[in-house]
Design a protein around this motif. Sequence first.
Motif, PDB file in Angstrom:
ATOM      1  N   ARG A 118       3.563  12.962  -5.562  1.00  0.00           N
ATOM      2  CA  ARG A 118       2.966  12.462  -4.323  1.00  0.00           C
ATOM      3  C   ARG A 118       1.467  12.252  -4.499  1.00  0.00           C
ATOM      4  NH1 ARG A 118       4.704  16.304  -0.475  1.00  0.00           N
ATOM      5  NH2 ARG A 118       2.951  17.598  -1.180  1.00  0.00           N
ATOM      6  N   ARG A 119       0.818  13.204  -5.152  1.00  0.00           N
ATOM      7  CA  ARG A 119      -0.622  13.091  -5.392  1.00  0.00           C
ATOM      8  C   ARG A 119      -0.935  11.853  -6.236  1.00  0.00           C
ATOM      9  NH1 ARG A 119      -1.117  17.524  -7.818  1.00  0.00           N
ATOM     10  NH2 ARG A 119      -1.389  18.749  -5.926  1.00  0.00           N
ATOM     11  N   PHE A 120      -0.124  11.585  -7.245  1.00  0.00           N
ATOM     12  CA  PHE A 120      -0.358  10.429  -8.103  1.00  0.00           C
ATOM     13  C   PHE A 120      -0.095   9.127  -7.352  1.00  0.00           C
ATOM     14  CE2 PHE A 120       0.939   7.871 -12.023  1.00  0.00           C
ATOM     15  CZ  PHE A 120      -0.369   7.626 -12.382  1.00  0.00           C
ATOM     16  N   PHE A 121       0.971   9.072  -6.543  1.00  0.00           N
ATOM     17  CA  PHE A 121       1.263   7.877  -5.751  1.00  0.00           C
ATOM     18  C   PHE A 121       0.101   7.543  -4.817  1.00  0.00           C
ATOM     19  CE2 PHE A 121       6.213   8.097  -5.843  1.00  0.00           C
ATOM     20  CZ  PHE A 121       6.186   7.543  -7.119  1.00  0.00           C
ATOM     21  N   ARG A 122      -0.380   8.543  -4.112  1.00  0.00           N
ATOM     22  CA  ARG A 122      -1.469   8.311  -3.159  1.00  0.00           C
ATOM     23  C   ARG A 122      -2.749   7.883  -3.863  1.00  0.00           C
ATOM     24  NH1 ARG A 122      -0.280  13.499   0.864  1.00  0.00           N
ATOM     25  NH2 ARG A 122       1.350  12.449   2.102  1.00  0.00           N
ATOM     26  N   ARG A 123      -3.006   8.462  -5.008  1.00  0.00           N
ATOM     27  CA  ARG A 123      -4.179   8.081  -5.792  1.00  0.00           C
ATOM     28  C   ARG A 123      -4.076   6.617  -6.229  1.00  0.00           C
ATOM     29  NH1 ARG A 123      -7.780  10.748  -9.843  1.00  0.00           N
ATOM     30  NH2 ARG A 123      -8.054   9.320 -11.609  1.00  0.00           N
ATOM     31  N   LEU A 124      -2.884   6.205  -6.663  1.00  0.00           N
ATOM     32  CA  LEU A 124      -2.678   4.824  -7.090  1.00  0.00           C
ATOM     33  C   LEU A 124      -2.897   3.836  -5.948  1.00  0.00           C
ATOM     34  CD1 LEU A 124       0.486   5.119  -9.367  1.00  0.00           C
ATOM     35  CD2 LEU A 124      -1.733   4.211 -10.058  1.00  0.00           C
ATOM     36  N   LEU A 125      -2.297   4.126  -4.797  1.00  0.00           N
ATOM     37  CA  LEU A 125      -2.422   3.222  -3.659  1.00  0.00           C
ATOM     38  C   LEU A 125      -3.872   3.107  -3.198  1.00  0.00           C
ATOM     39  CD1 LEU A 125       0.725   4.283  -1.595  1.00  0.00           C
ATOM     40  CD2 LEU A 125       0.406   2.175  -2.904  1.00  0.00           C
ATOM     41  N   LYS A 126      -4.597   4.218  -3.199  1.00  0.00           N
ATOM     42  CA  LYS A 126      -5.995   4.190  -2.790  1.00  0.00           C
ATOM     43  C   LYS A 126      -6.858   3.436  -3.781  1.00  0.00           C
ATOM     44  CE  LYS A 126      -9.834   7.261  -1.570  1.00  0.00           C
ATOM     45  NZ  LYS A 126     -10.273   8.678  -1.410  1.00  0.00           N
ATOM     46  N   LYS A 127      -6.556   3.594  -5.075  1.00  0.00           N
ATOM     47  CA  LYS A 127      -7.379   2.981  -6.112  1.00  0.00           C
ATOM     48  C   LYS A 127      -7.124   1.486  -6.243  1.00  0.00           C
ATOM     49  CE  LYS A 127      -8.857   3.723 -10.884  1.00  0.00           C
ATOM     50  NZ  LYS A 127      -8.752   4.616 -12.057  1.00  0.00           N
ATOM     51  N   THR A 128      -5.868   1.070  -6.198  1.00  0.00           N
ATOM     52  CA  THR A 128      -5.538  -0.333  -6.425  1.00  0.00           C
ATOM     53  C   THR A 128      -5.582  -1.165  -5.156  1.00  0.00           C
ATOM     54  OG1 THR A 128      -3.160   0.070  -6.119  1.00  0.00           O
ATOM     55  CG2 THR A 128      -4.050   0.296  -8.357  1.00  0.00           C
ATOM     56  N   ARG A 129      -5.250  -0.544  -4.017  1.00  0.00           N
ATOM     57  CA  ARG A 129      -5.176  -1.257  -2.739  1.00  0.00           C
ATOM     58  C   ARG A 129      -4.288  -2.494  -2.854  1.00  0.00           C
ATOM     59  NH1 ARG A 129     -11.416  -0.918  -0.383  1.00  0.00           N
ATOM     60  NH2 ARG A 129     -11.548   1.375  -0.427  1.00  0.00           N
ATOM     61  N   ALA A 130      -3.220  -2.357  -3.619  1.00  0.00           N
ATOM     62  CA  ALA A 130      -2.309  -3.472  -3.847  1.00  0.00           C
ATOM     63  C   ALA A 130      -1.053  -3.305  -2.999  1.00  0.00           C
ATOM     64  CB  ALA A 130      -1.926  -3.543  -5.326  1.00  0.00           C
ATOM     65  N   VAL A 131      -0.378  -4.418  -2.752  1.00  0.00           N
ATOM     66  CA  VAL A 131       0.901  -4.402  -2.045  1.00  0.00           C
ATOM     67  C   VAL A 131       1.999  -4.242  -3.082  1.00  0.00           C
ATOM     68  CG1 VAL A 131       2.479  -5.668  -0.559  1.00  0.00           C
ATOM     69  CG2 VAL A 131       0.000  -5.853  -0.197  1.00  0.00           C
ATOM     70  N   LEU A 132       2.675  -3.131  -3.038  1.00  0.00           N
ATOM     71  CA  LEU A 132       3.675  -2.797  -4.044  1.00  0.00           C
ATOM     72  C   LEU A 132       5.043  -3.312  -3.626  1.00  0.00           C
ATOM     73  CD1 LEU A 132       4.420  -1.298  -6.651  1.00  0.00           C
ATOM     74  CD2 LEU A 132       4.676   0.779  -5.289  1.00  0.00           C
ATOM     75  N   ARG A 133       5.740  -3.967  -4.568  1.00  0.00           N
ATOM     76  CA  ARG A 133       7.078  -4.490  -4.297  1.00  0.00           C
ATOM     77  C   ARG A 133       8.157  -3.619  -4.924  1.00  0.00           C
ATOM     78  NH1 ARG A 133      10.281  -7.801  -7.368  1.00  0.00           N
ATOM     79  NH2 ARG A 133       8.548  -8.091  -8.828  1.00  0.00           N
ATOM     80  N   VAL A 134       7.949  -3.237  -6.199  1.00  0.00           N
ATOM     81  CA  VAL A 134       8.938  -2.452  -6.929  1.00  0.00           C
ATOM     82  C   VAL A 134       8.224  -1.369  -7.713  1.00  0.00           C
ATOM     83  CG1 VAL A 134      10.735  -2.482  -8.709  1.00  0.00           C
ATOM     84  CG2 VAL A 134      10.479  -4.444  -7.163  1.00  0.00           C
ATOM     85  N   VAL A 135       8.789  -0.175  -7.737  1.00  0.00           N
ATOM     86  CA  VAL A 135       8.299   0.897  -8.589  1.00  0.00           C
ATOM     87  C   VAL A 135       9.456   1.336  -9.484  1.00  0.00           C
ATOM     88  CG1 VAL A 135       8.793   2.652  -6.819  1.00  0.00           C
ATOM     89  CG2 VAL A 135       7.213   3.169  -8.689  1.00  0.00           C
ATOM     90  N   VAL A 136       9.187   1.405 -10.786  1.00  0.00           N
ATOM     91  CA  VAL A 136      10.210   1.751 -11.768  1.00  0.00           C
ATOM     92  C   VAL A 136       9.839   3.095 -12.386  1.00  0.00           C
ATOM     93  CG1 VAL A 136      11.412   1.047 -13.867  1.00  0.00           C
ATOM     94  CG2 VAL A 136      10.589  -0.685 -12.264  1.00  0.00           C
ATOM     95  N   THR A 137      10.775   4.031 -12.381  1.00  0.00           N
ATOM     96  CA  THR A 137      10.538   5.351 -12.959  1.00  0.00           C
ATOM     97  C   THR A 137      11.770   5.790 -13.739  1.00  0.00           C
ATOM     98  OG1 THR A 137      11.469   6.643 -11.112  1.00  0.00           O
ATOM     99  CG2 THR A 137       9.175   5.926 -10.910  1.00  0.00           C
ATOM    100  N   ASP A 138      11.637   6.917 -14.420  1.00  0.00           N
ATOM    101  CA  ASP A 138      12.815   7.537 -15.007  1.00  0.00           C
ATOM    102  C   ASP A 138      13.539   8.300 -13.894  1.00  0.00           C
ATOM    103  OD1 ASP A 138      11.400   9.889 -14.606  1.00  0.00           O
ATOM    104  OD2 ASP A 138      10.728  10.020 -16.681  1.00  0.00           O
ATOM    105  N   LYS A 139      14.479   9.131 -14.259  1.00  0.00           N
ATOM    106  CA  LYS A 139      15.311   9.784 -13.241  1.00  0.00           C
ATOM    107  C   LYS A 139      14.800  11.147 -12.794  1.00  0.00           C
ATOM    108  CE  LYS A 139      19.572   7.299 -14.219  1.00  0.00           C
ATOM    109  NZ  LYS A 139      21.038   7.391 -14.410  1.00  0.00           N
ATOM    110  N   LEU A 140      13.511  11.422 -13.027  1.00  0.00           N
ATOM    111  CA  LEU A 140      12.923  12.648 -12.518  1.00  0.00           C
ATOM    112  C   LEU A 140      13.007  12.643 -10.987  1.00  0.00           C
ATOM    113  CD1 LEU A 140      11.270  15.247 -13.204  1.00  0.00           C
ATOM    114  CD2 LEU A 140       9.213  13.845 -12.831  1.00  0.00           C
ATOM    115  N   ARG A 141      13.596  13.679 -10.396  1.00  0.00           N
ATOM    116  CA  ARG A 141      13.826  13.717  -8.953  1.00  0.00           C
ATOM    117  C   ARG A 141      12.532  13.707  -8.149  1.00  0.00           C
ATOM    118  NH1 ARG A 141      18.800  18.094  -8.219  1.00  0.00           N
ATOM    119  NH2 ARG A 141      20.367  16.905  -9.414  1.00  0.00           N
ATOM    120  N   SER A 142      11.468  14.184  -8.742  1.00  0.00           N
ATOM    121  CA  SER A 142      10.189  14.231  -8.028  1.00  0.00           C
ATOM    122  C   SER A 142       9.742  12.844  -7.592  1.00  0.00           C
ATOM    123  CB  SER A 142       9.122  14.866  -8.915  1.00  0.00           C
ATOM    124  OG  SER A 142       9.499  16.161  -9.320  1.00  0.00           O
TER     125      SER A 142
END
Length: 239
Positions: A118-142
């Motif tokens: 959650r901390r990393f997601f919020r940091r990314l959104l604040k830093k990039t200020r971009a409109v995100l369409r798709v996020v790709v991750t591995d299967k880590l439940r977090s």
Amino acid sequence: MESTSPSYRGHRYPAEVISHCVWLYHRFPLSFREVEELMLQRGVIVSYETIRRWCAKFGQAYANGLRRRRPRTGDKWHLDEVFIKINGGLKYLWRAVDQDGNVLDILVQSRRDKAAARRFFRRLLKKTRAVLRVVVTDKLRSYGAAHREVMPSAEHRQSKYLNNRAENSHQPTRQRERAMKGFRSVGGAQRFLSAFSGISPHCRPHRHLLTAPDYRAEMTIRFAIWDHVTGVVGTAATA
């Protein structure tokens, strides 16, 4: 986007020398002493400790300048985390890249649970200020838990086979980690890797996709951008 060049006021070495030392250290798996030796071969006498201070002072500023000159951030992000050794212990390096392979951000954390994601997601959104369409991750439940809370409007794709772009982006970091024999502190790792993730990709175009002439032409352009970002062009013009 135009940006102010770093100030070299108070430094007795010219900008060309300082920027070249910072480039050598971040582009190749060299120690400060090895950069000192390379500069000595070129007739420039500078201590490895001075080079260390230059990298600490100017590395992040150069990385920020390069990031400002990149194209707009893509709307498809690939996220991944790997462990790194810091002072003998294990920490996690979180990394995000877009569909073009541009590194969006990195963050060193002690855990890889929901709070860390959650901390990393919020940091990314604040830093990039971009409109995100798709996020790709591995299967880590977090990732899934943090995604539903922070960016529920974006599509979330989870697969260990779709995330090669983020995983491959770790390779230069692994190379430097081996050369440096690990990191000594979390803060030191964060500062170095933040600058490294901005400088190193600029110096590493996808060579396997380019012919030799195209590669040389691309590197000529990137060297010119580096000179503008570091202020070498401006200082040479006013000398």
